[in-house]
Design a protein around this motif. Structure first.
Motif, PDB file in Angstrom:
ATOM      1  N   TYR A   1       0.822  -1.205   0.000  1.00  0.00           N
ATOM      2  CA  TYR A   1       0.000   0.000   0.000  1.00  0.00           C
ATOM      3  C   TYR A   1       0.862   1.264   0.000  1.00  0.00           C
ATOM      4  O   TYR A   1       0.638   2.199  -0.778  1.00  0.00           O
ATOM      5  CB  TYR A   1      -0.931  -0.018   1.213  1.00  0.00           C
ATOM      6  CG  TYR A   1      -1.538   1.323   1.550  1.00  0.00           C
ATOM      7  CD1 TYR A   1      -2.447   1.922   0.697  1.00  0.00           C
ATOM      8  CD2 TYR A   1      -1.170   2.000   2.711  1.00  0.00           C
ATOM      9  CE1 TYR A   1      -2.994   3.162   0.993  1.00  0.00           C
ATOM     10  CE2 TYR A   1      -1.711   3.227   3.023  1.00  0.00           C
ATOM     11  CZ  TYR A   1      -2.627   3.806   2.159  1.00  0.00           C
ATOM     12  OH  TYR A   1      -3.154   5.035   2.455  1.00  0.00           O
ATOM     13  N   GLN A   2       1.873   1.301   0.862  1.00  0.00           N
ATOM     14  CA  GLN A   2       2.708   2.497   0.955  1.00  0.00           C
ATOM     15  C   GLN A   2       3.479   2.732  -0.341  1.00  0.00           C
ATOM     16  O   GLN A   2       3.745   3.878  -0.724  1.00  0.00           O
ATOM     17  CB  GLN A   2       3.687   2.372   2.124  1.00  0.00           C
ATOM     18  CG  GLN A   2       4.720   1.263   1.967  1.00  0.00           C
ATOM     19  CD  GLN A   2       5.404   0.945   3.275  1.00  0.00           C
ATOM     20  OE1 GLN A   2       4.776   0.468   4.205  1.00  0.00           O
ATOM     21  NE2 GLN A   2       6.687   1.219   3.351  1.00  0.00           N
TER      22      GLN A   2
ATOM     23  N   GLN B   1       1.050   4.316  -2.823  1.00  0.00           N
ATOM     24  CA  GLN B   1       0.810   5.713  -2.491  1.00  0.00           C
ATOM     25  C   GLN B   1       1.987   6.596  -2.905  1.00  0.00           C
ATOM     26  O   GLN B   1       1.802   7.731  -3.329  1.00  0.00           O
ATOM     27  CB  GLN B   1       0.540   5.864  -0.990  1.00  0.00           C
ATOM     28  CG  GLN B   1      -0.757   5.206  -0.533  1.00  0.00           C
ATOM     29  CD  GLN B   1      -1.949   5.686  -1.337  1.00  0.00           C
ATOM     30  OE1 GLN B   1      -2.526   4.936  -2.112  1.00  0.00           O
ATOM     31  NE2 GLN B   1      -2.314   6.938  -1.188  1.00  0.00           N
TER      32      GLN B   1
ATOM     33  N   GLU C   1      -1.288  12.001   1.690  1.00  0.00           N
ATOM     34  CA  GLU C   1      -0.536  11.147   0.769  1.00  0.00           C
ATOM     35  C   GLU C   1      -0.576   9.678   1.178  1.00  0.00           C
ATOM     36  O   GLU C   1      -0.358   8.798   0.346  1.00  0.00           O
ATOM     37  CB  GLU C   1       0.925  11.624   0.705  1.00  0.00           C
ATOM     38  CG  GLU C   1       1.077  13.019   0.145  1.00  0.00           C
ATOM     39  CD  GLU C   1       2.396  13.667   0.522  1.00  0.00           C
ATOM     40  OE1 GLU C   1       2.807  14.591  -0.184  1.00  0.00           O
ATOM     41  OE2 GLU C   1       3.012  13.254   1.533  1.00  0.00           O
ATOM     42  N   ILE C   2      -0.834   9.433   2.473  1.00  0.00           N
ATOM     43  CA  ILE C   2      -0.799   8.065   2.977  1.00  0.00           C
ATOM     44  C   ILE C   2      -1.646   8.000   4.254  1.00  0.00           C
ATOM     45  O   ILE C   2      -1.886   9.032   4.893  1.00  0.00           O
ATOM     46  CB  ILE C   2       0.666   7.629   3.253  1.00  0.00           C
ATOM     47  CG1 ILE C   2       0.782   6.119   3.357  1.00  0.00           C
ATOM     48  CG2 ILE C   2       1.226   8.340   4.463  1.00  0.00           C
ATOM     49  CD1 ILE C   2       2.226   5.641   3.321  1.00  0.00           C
TER      50      ILE C   2
END
Length: 496
Positions: free
Chosen positions: A294-295, A298, A374-375
């Protein structure tokens, strides 16, 4: 005043100079004949026109023309491809002065180049004779259009009629007429009884360029298949794709992400292209192996990616997804400092149980990306079941990811999960706690701000020491029983 005669197209995009050279690139002979017929029928009755092409194309234009429309005088000149290539030498035979000359030419005539010199010679002849020449080419040729765009000094206008996005579209690269100079314009056309008309409202593409049909891709994303059409250009490395894309405006640029590709290198390439070429460029990442968390996704999106195609999508599904973003303009804010962005979206090299002060300082530092949208991170407060202390509940925990940290404050456990969406919290807790966390804790609260970390208790620098797992007496209900096979007997129903 000569007109392109596509209803719905504004005057600034449809009028032509009375003398000069225009080029209309059509993807098929049928569309070229239809467009040519519209231009002829829109000409004034007192005009003088000439039509030049091979016999088959001339017949396709004339068989559908309305005899009540168009100029009184229409001269016909039959010419093969070789004659058209040397048209400049034959212009004196056409009685060019004061005419509108429509030249129907197959795109294949320019496979060997020489189109620039041909355009220069024809435009000079047209200006000298006070005539207008409209070249209508038939057949797919992205390379020809790209070459024509490069020498716009030899053309008064360049436009392209092509099939795409479920219909026929008209892409005007540049256009000059008595009203001024118009830039890029891409509109959908509808086919009517008498030719093409603009479908819906005219939408100017102020941010877009003239190369939006172009696809620049790493070869891996096509799974060994060759370039899918003339609009596709395939390269072996990320650097080659990036070098070509650095001169693009609104093309589709596709990168491959596999186990051998460094994420930070790809992210920097996306950021550079987005910063250099603007928002009309469509930047796509296709995941060729299950490598993106996921990171990571992003980070790529924050660096300018328009779309990430996940691992497991078939080639046909991937192509459908790429087609779905045509005409897309990237609307996010691009941070100017890539290194600062990378730092916000990367976890600190810390994990596990830490002192309250270290916990508060680390969370505050890693929270910046959350503030900027952003995250997403998760800050949890877990209250142990009666009879358990927070340290006892942590006796059997495994922290595997940097950025996942916990601390004990009073009788509760604070837990920070880096780059974790709300729907992933339970799975993350399953990975951290070897025992059933739903039985270890009686409550789980999600904090949406860091206000709690300002409490005096978070000044404590004592590093917690959880007891050894074997020395902790946990209620048996909380221990996951070992799986032991057991024998069962089956009987037939109704048996004696």
């Amino acid at each position: 005043m000569p007109l392109l005669a596509i209803p719905g197209l504004g005057a600034e995009h449809s009028q032509l100079h009375e003398q000069g050279l225009y080029w209309l690139a059509c993807d098929s002979t049928e569309n070229a004949a239809t467009l040519c017929r519209q231009v002829i029928e829109a000409m004034p009755e007192q005009g003088r026109a000439a039509l030049l092409g091979d016999a088959r194309v001339l017949h396709a234009v004339l068989e559908g023309i309305d005899p009540t429309c168009g100029p009184d005088e229409l001269a016909l000149y039959e010419a093969d491809t070789q004659a058209i290539v040397h048209l400049h030498d034959d212009l004196p035979r056409i009685d060019l002065p004061g005419r509108v000359l429509l030249v129907l030419v197959p795109t294949a005539a320019w496979e060997g180049g020489k189109s620039e010199r041909w355009c220069q010679a024809l435009r000079q002849a047209a200006l000298a004779a006070g005539a207008l020449i409209v070249v209508i080419s038939a057949g797919q040729s992205a390379s020809l259009v790209e070459r024509l765009r490069a020498f716009n000094q030899s053309l008064d206008g360049l436009a392209q009629l092509y099939r795409g996005q479920g219909g026929v579209r008209y892409l005007q690269h540049f256009w000059s007429n008595p009203l001024g100079v118009a830039g890029s314009q891409d509109v959908e056309l509808a086919r009517r009884d008498r030719g093409f008309a603009v479908a819906g409202r005219l939408q100017p593409l102020a941010d877009a360029g003239s190369d939006e049909l172009l696809c620049l891709a790493q070869s891996q994303v096509l799974e060994g298949a060759p370039a899918l059409s003339e609009h596709w250009q395939v390269f072996d490395s990320i650097s080659e794709v990036g070098a070509k894309a650095s001169r693009a405006v609104s093309a589709t640029v596709i990168f491959a992400m596999d186990g051998g590709q460094r994420l930070d290198v790809l992210a920097r390439q996306l950021h550079t292209l987005r910063q250099l070429r603007g928002n009309a460029l469509k930047l796509v990442v296709r995941e060729m192996a299950p490598t993106l968390r996921y990171q990571d996704e992003q980070l790529l999106l924050a660096c300018g990616a328009s779309q990430i195609v996940p691992f497991g999508a078939s080639l046909s599904r991937f192509l459908t997804m790429v087609d779905s973003i045509q005409g897309y303009i990237w609307r996010r804010h691009l941070p100017a400092d890539f290194d600062a962005l990378l730092a916000r979206l990367r976890p600190l090299p810390i994990c596990g149980l830490v002192a309250p002060r270290a916990f508060a300082e680390a969370v505050q530092q890693m929270w910046h990306g959350h503030r900027n949208g952003e995250i997403v991170h998760q800050l949890l407060v877990l209250r142990p079941a009666p009879g358990l202390s927070p340290l006892q509940a942590c006796s059997r925990t495994v922290f595997r990811r940097d950025g996942d940290i916990a601390c004990v404050v009073g009788d509760v456990l604070f837990l920070f999960l880096f780059a974790c969406r709300s729907e992933g919290v339970e799975q993350a807790l399953d990975h951290i706690f070897q025992l059933s966390w739903k039985e270890l804790f009686i409550s789980q609260d999600v904090l949406v701000s860091l206000d709690s970390l300002a409490a005096t208790a978070f000044l404590d620098e004592t590093v917690p020491q959880p007891p050894l797992a074997d020395s902790v007496a946990l209620p048996s209900v909380q221990k996951r029983p070992a799986l032991v096979p057991r024998q069962i007997a089956l009987s037939l129903e109704g048996a004696a």
